[in-house]
Design an enzyme around this catalytic site. Structure first.
Site, PDB file in Angstrom:
ATOM      1  N   GLU A 211     -36.602   2.044  57.544  1.00 15.48           N
ATOM      2  CA  GLU A 211     -37.435   1.630  56.405  1.00 15.48           C
ATOM      3  C   GLU A 211     -36.730   1.884  55.076  1.00 15.48           C
ATOM      4  O   GLU A 211     -37.346   2.287  54.086  1.00 15.48           O
ATOM      5  CB  GLU A 211     -38.783   2.356  56.420  1.00 15.48           C
ATOM      6  CG  GLU A 211     -39.677   1.982  57.567  1.00 15.48           C
ATOM      7  CD  GLU A 211     -39.951   0.489  57.661  1.00 15.48           C
ATOM      8  OE1 GLU A 211     -40.155  -0.151  56.612  1.00 15.48           O
ATOM      9  OE2 GLU A 211     -39.935  -0.038  58.784  1.00 15.48           O
TER      10      GLU A 211
ATOM     11  N   THR B 127     -34.612  -6.394  61.475  1.00 16.32           N
ATOM     12  CA  THR B 127     -33.215  -5.953  61.465  1.00 16.32           C
ATOM     13  C   THR B 127     -32.362  -6.670  62.514  1.00 16.32           C
ATOM     14  O   THR B 127     -32.837  -6.964  63.595  1.00 16.32           O
ATOM     15  CB  THR B 127     -33.168  -4.442  61.769  1.00 16.32           C
ATOM     16  OG1 THR B 127     -34.182  -3.814  61.008  1.00 16.32           O
ATOM     17  CG2 THR B 127     -31.830  -3.866  61.408  1.00 16.32           C
TER      18      THR B 127
ATOM     19  N   GLY C  47     -38.918  -1.542  67.485  1.00 16.68           N
ATOM     20  CA  GLY C  47     -39.614  -0.741  68.483  1.00 16.68           C
ATOM     21  C   GLY C  47     -40.597  -1.600  69.269  1.00 16.68           C
ATOM     22  O   GLY C  47     -41.267  -2.463  68.706  1.00 16.68           O
TER      23      GLY C  47
END
Lengths: 719, 719
Positions: free
Chosen positions: A438, A156, A195
């Site tokens: 997601e 992303t 993350g």
């Protein structure tokens, strides 16, 4: 504090004493076997014996930075303990419950929020496994599994999420040095969100637009080292950092990443499928069927994961409701346990049932995923489209349901549920995130992510996608002159679709599922210039319904919906499920009709689709609900067959509750489509009214006997 | 960073240029006048010129303790600035928008989370104003308004929230020393939750069971000093602290409080109403009509407050949706502003409309509150029951709607909405709290808080409550032999109800509202031994419906619902509103029927009520929705009449959107009750089917002409 642990509240003791089944049996059932329970408990015992893993002060008191540091400290120790004590790591990772296995569950108990290592195991490793060639696997995998390196999954960007094709990060091949040069050309191209990227990872999978010989080949994945392994200092040309506080995941150091002419070796590109040769030649994959495997894997895992978190929330709320007493129902009795109020039961019992529904559906989906993966290994790819669509659909509905139920649990605990120490705010924060990551749920329901598919195509040029997607891609790539597509009916209710030779797409045996799931793929057809394409597919799909009865897919219900008009409502669970399926079929059908009507009125297909999209979302939701309800019910029947009757009754009752609850929640739809003569899905209101009227006993005889006994005498003055 | 503030995104400029009304006109409308806007801006300009009020680092990075300290620093400075620059403080507090006035709005912008002084101004001061006698007012009020002392409102206990009567803290009068002795006899009696109590307040209002001459007189309020004014050290006998991190309000230092033989002077008890004389004699209030004034005040204020927060969330989400571009709708066009997707509009426009609905309803309710307060000052108390019920009902529905809409806004911003810097997680955290505080929403909908009323009674012995409540209280106090109650119909659709002489209750002119709002008071009747009481009231209430047409109350719609069967659906806004009112009336009626049926089958009334409570909640929701929708619509008509036509059209369209949205959301109910022959609320299914069937054109003539043209020839072999 010892006394706190030893003295159990009397109300809880009383409630537990009333349990009429063997709790161990249920535990083994949930763990999928006694041996799993025993292994888990053994491991838990070891882990919980480490005092260093207990927080002296709750994490919520710490600063953002301290929270991260504490999570790293505990996660590192946990990895050490795991390596030394847990022998089954590989099978845990690959054969059992995905990222929701024993390891993950114990980690959650220890870390409370999330481990900064979550996506190392959750996405970095699986992507290497799925997309690396043999050489890359042997190079990266052992180091990753041993955590000699720590990885993140970096896709992303600040300005790009849903529309993967729009990613701006570039990887340009330089044949001189046999390297890729990575760049972040704009602010919106900065990687954002991954993350573990902020401070933890020294490697990552980077998704970037691949350029070689001045041609763009779409997005591909690269394994990129971003920090020095010895000093952890970001390497030259890399700017990396943490994005800041969030509603949850505050120990996950989500990060940003900018590249400036950052060079990585050619073999940084994951080359199981597509390749770039030393001279810069781009080689398409020969037979790649599962390039979007990581995403499917994560979505599949999510269903079980949210089930687990919801189970925690429901447990907390139920226990509290047994202990909390408030207000008197009858004057001469003590204040009532709030669990005894029907409104409280109505809130909480459905949360328990939902956690079981999602757990069973999640395990079933995981099994399907494993089977499809094995099949693909043997060259058999028939079930992939259904798996993919199922993963989207169940991800969307299960995360939304779980988040709503967790919030319901929290609110059901009144003010005290608002305290962090209840753990309910944290659980909500964690799970509401799954509604947008997601794949945003609305997007998943509509599958607007046509970019994703087009992109997959442009990357691999040969991918197992649905007929609709393929058509969309084709038309998108040749907007001026739509490629002729021949679509033939193949045996076993599948369609054979071949693109014309000059396209790069070949798509065989697109399963029936994908077509009937038509509403999910409308968006891919936005790109079509042929307005007649959609109706054609739909008519085809509906035509195929007769074959569906022999095919065990999640849309075989369309067969009922089409052939068996709902004749009698008898309040059985099976009957309600059929009702919900008919509701879904009706909504699919009516949204398509609305869409077509708009197109017929002269709107551009894209605009017609956009105007119909709210209705399409509702149809997709109804379909998902029908799938979830029927799966839960079928799995309950199948899996409880060998249980003791006392436990079986409880689990079946829970499933029944779930079915009835959703029937009542959608009673408007059911009425509209089933009971009401005025709202029947075919719109033949007056025909139905008359048909119903004719069933009146009054119509059973042409002349009612009162004519002779009363009316005639009356009229003739002879009464 | 200057460039960030100066360069406005082009998409936003473009969108704003399309606005076809004067934005200033709307701003003045929302601020209730140009002069308010100007005063606000002047004050804002002063406040925002103080650099010390800007956080160098976002609060979310700080530890729990640092957050509090930062909030105190800023709040103190803000009070200083306000004293020096804002001359209108008293009228702000009492005459304008309650706690939602200019001061509160500017404070929110500065503090971001909440000020530790929030409840000093929000509850401590209003309680003193409402419940202190003249001497107490002159003693406490100037010091409180000047913030020479800082107060908290301390009611809730660890084990007691909803059921105020169950509070355990005791205040026992000692005539020897003319003091009250405060005690916290159990763990569950510890005060828990009050904002500002943990570290900030040195005084507080404590709600405790009053004992004098060995008799308990129920809960009363006391002004108690808990910390030394000079050193801030807790006084002997007082244990006070902060309860820890929460989902929001983390700068509010919510606290706990324990008393051990803590002595306060006799005049610590607020004595505007009840009194304890020096010798310990308890004196009942002579004519107290508004003892639960603080709670009504806060609930009334909450409607406007959540409207404001929702407006912020909607503004954030709309702006972001205009700026964010994602995915292509048409191949040859750029990625679309996500605001252009219908699904996004469907999510967000209703959030804007809801913020207007709540803003208008909130202002209308505030106006009503002010009027009722003035009336009470003149001894006129007719409207109090309706105000009280309205405040409950609108608090419940507006907080639930606002929280759901804010979360919708957050999710509509995708992943980025999850970041704290979007401010959406914080707004959700703040507003979801309102669903449980000041009366849990489910409890408010059911009014299970019979304890509250009973308690009010036992405190004041003379209070303006509904007939139902009074009956319940009476019966509760005399469970063995229900007190005979005479209830006569008085003029103006009100009931005159007198308790028998030996009770302590007198209740005059209970307004019609309370009775028709019957479903809200069922719980108070749990305590009744006379099973026939409820039906009697209901019949009476329904019988009164004819009079309702002349009475301007929020239940006058029952008149329509009863007398005018819904004849024709014409899709006008007014028509839909009537539909929603009929839905509400139908649900009220059918829940009462269910309840009665269960009682008739032999269930204890209490158990029947409990089993019906889910249905009763739904009925209460439907009623609240009908009130909100019709109030919003009526206020829009009234208030926009003097606006420019360009703005009026926009505001009316927004109100229409709101009405239509709720019609669609409750389409199942509407169908069931309005359109469907099978689900009509009187259950006369077959009669309706036949009646509908007879409307078929086929039935317009006894013999269809095809009989002559086709059938007869066919049958006679002459075709």
């Amino acid at each position: 504090m010892d006394s706190l642990e030893e003295n159990i509240n009397e109300d809880l003791i009383k409630e537990r004493a009333q349990c009429n089944f063997d709790v161990s049996e249920l535990t083994y059932f949930l763990d999928d076997g006694k041996e799993n329970t025993e292994q888990r408990r053994k491991f838990e015992k070891i882990v919980f014996s480490f005092k260093e893993l207990k927080d002296p002060v709750s994490e919520e008191y710490l600063s953002h930075k301290e929270k991260y540091e504490n999570a790293i400290r505990k996660s590192s120790l946990l990895v050490k303990i795991t390596k030394e004590n847990f022998q089954d790591m590989e099978s845990e990772m690959t054969e059992k419950l995905g990222i929701n296995g024993i390891l993950a569950r114990v980690a959650q108990a220890v870390i409370k929020d999330v481990s900064p290592f979550l996506l190392h195991f959750g996405m970095f490793v699986p992507t290497i496994v799925g997309q690396g060639d043999a050489e890359q696997l042997s190079y990266w995998l052992p180091r990753a599994l041993d955590m000699n390196i720590i990885g993140a999954y970096v896709q992303t960007e600040l300005g790009h999420g849903t529309y993967v094709r729009g990613l701006e990060t570039t990887a340009t091949y330089d044949p001189e040095t046999e390297e890729f040069v990575l760049n972040s050309p704009t602010l919106t191209s900065y990687k954002w969100w991954p993350g573990g990227l902020g401070c933890t990872a020294n490697h990552c999978i980077v998704t970037a637009q691949l350029y070689t010989k001045e041609q763009c080949h779409g997005v591909h994945n690269f394994v990129v080292q971003i920090r020095d392994e010895e000093t952890h200092i970001p390497r030259m040309g890399v700017r990396v950092g943490e994005i800041g506080p969030k509603m949850g995941f505050n120990t996950a150091d989500n990060g940003f990443l900018e590249f400036q002419n950052y060079r990585v070796p050619r073999k940084a590109m994951l080359m199981k499928n597509a390749k770039v040769l030393k001279d810069g030649t781009y080689v398409k994959p020969t037979n790649e069927k599962l390039t979007y495997g990581t995403m499917v894997y994560v979505r599949v895992s999510l269903v079980s994961e949210v089930a687990l978190h919801l189970a925690k929330a429901a447990t907390i709320a139920i226990r509290y409701s047994a202990v909390r007493r408030q207000s008197k129902l009858k004057l001469d009795e003590p204040e009532l346990q709030i669990l005894d109020y029907t409104t409280q039961q109505h809130k909480l019992f459905i949360c328990i049932a939902t956690s079981y529904a999602l757990d069973m559906a999640g395990k079933w989906l995981w099994k399907t995923y494993k089977k499809v993966s094995r099949d693909i290994g043997h060259g058999k790819t028939d079930s992939l489209p259904e798996l993919h669509a199922l993963a989207c659909c169940l991800k969307a509905i299960s995360t939304a349901d779980a988040a709503a139920c967790i919030e319901k649990c929290r609110l059901a605990c009144g003010g005290h549920g608002y305290m962090s120490s209840s753990n309910l705010p944290l659980l909500y924060g964690l799970i509401t995130a799954t509604c947008t990551y997601e794949g945003d749920n609305t997007v998943l329901l509509l599958q607007t992510a046509s970019g994703h598919y087009r992109n997959s195509i442009s990357r691999s040029n040969y991918i197992y996608i649905t007929a609709w997607e393929a058509a969309a891609v084709l038309l998108c790539r040749h907007p001026a002159s739509p490629t002729p597509i021949s679509i033939d009916t193949a045996p076993e209710s599948s369609l054979l679709m071949r693109a014309s030779p000059h396209t790069e797409i070949t798509c065989e045996r697109v399963s029936f599922w994908s077509q009937t799931e038509s509403i999910k793929y409308n968006t891919t057809l936005l790109l079509s210039n042929t307005r007649t394409l959609l109706p054609w597919y739909l008519v085809k799909a509906w035509d195929q319904k007769e074959n569906a009865k022999d095919v065990k897919t999640t849309v075989s219900y369309l067969h009922h919906a089409y052939n068996n008009r709902y004749e009698k409502w008898d309040n059985t669970t099976e009957n309600i499920i059929i009702g919900l399926q008919i509701v879904a079929a009706g909504k699919i059908s009516s949204s398509v009709k609305s869409l077509n009507k708009r197109v017929e009125k002269g709107l551009a297909y894209e605009d017609a689709w956009n105007l119909t999209s709210v209705q399409l979302t509702r149809a997709a939701e109804a379909h998902c609900r029908a799938v979830l309800v029927s799966t839960y019910w079928a799995e309950t029947q199948r899996r409880t067959a060998t249980l003791s009757s006392s436990l079986r009754v409880v689990l079946q009752t829970l499933a029944e509750l779930y079915v009835v609850y959703w029937a009542l929640e959608t009673v408007g739809d059911l009425l509209q489509l089933l009971n009401s003569t005025l709202g029947a899905y075919d719109g033949r209101v007056y025909e139905r009214l008359m048909a119903e009227a004719l069933k009146s006993p009054l119509n059973a005889e042409p002349v009612n006997r009162t004519f002779d006994t009363h009316l005639k005498p009356l009229m003739q003055g002879k009464l």
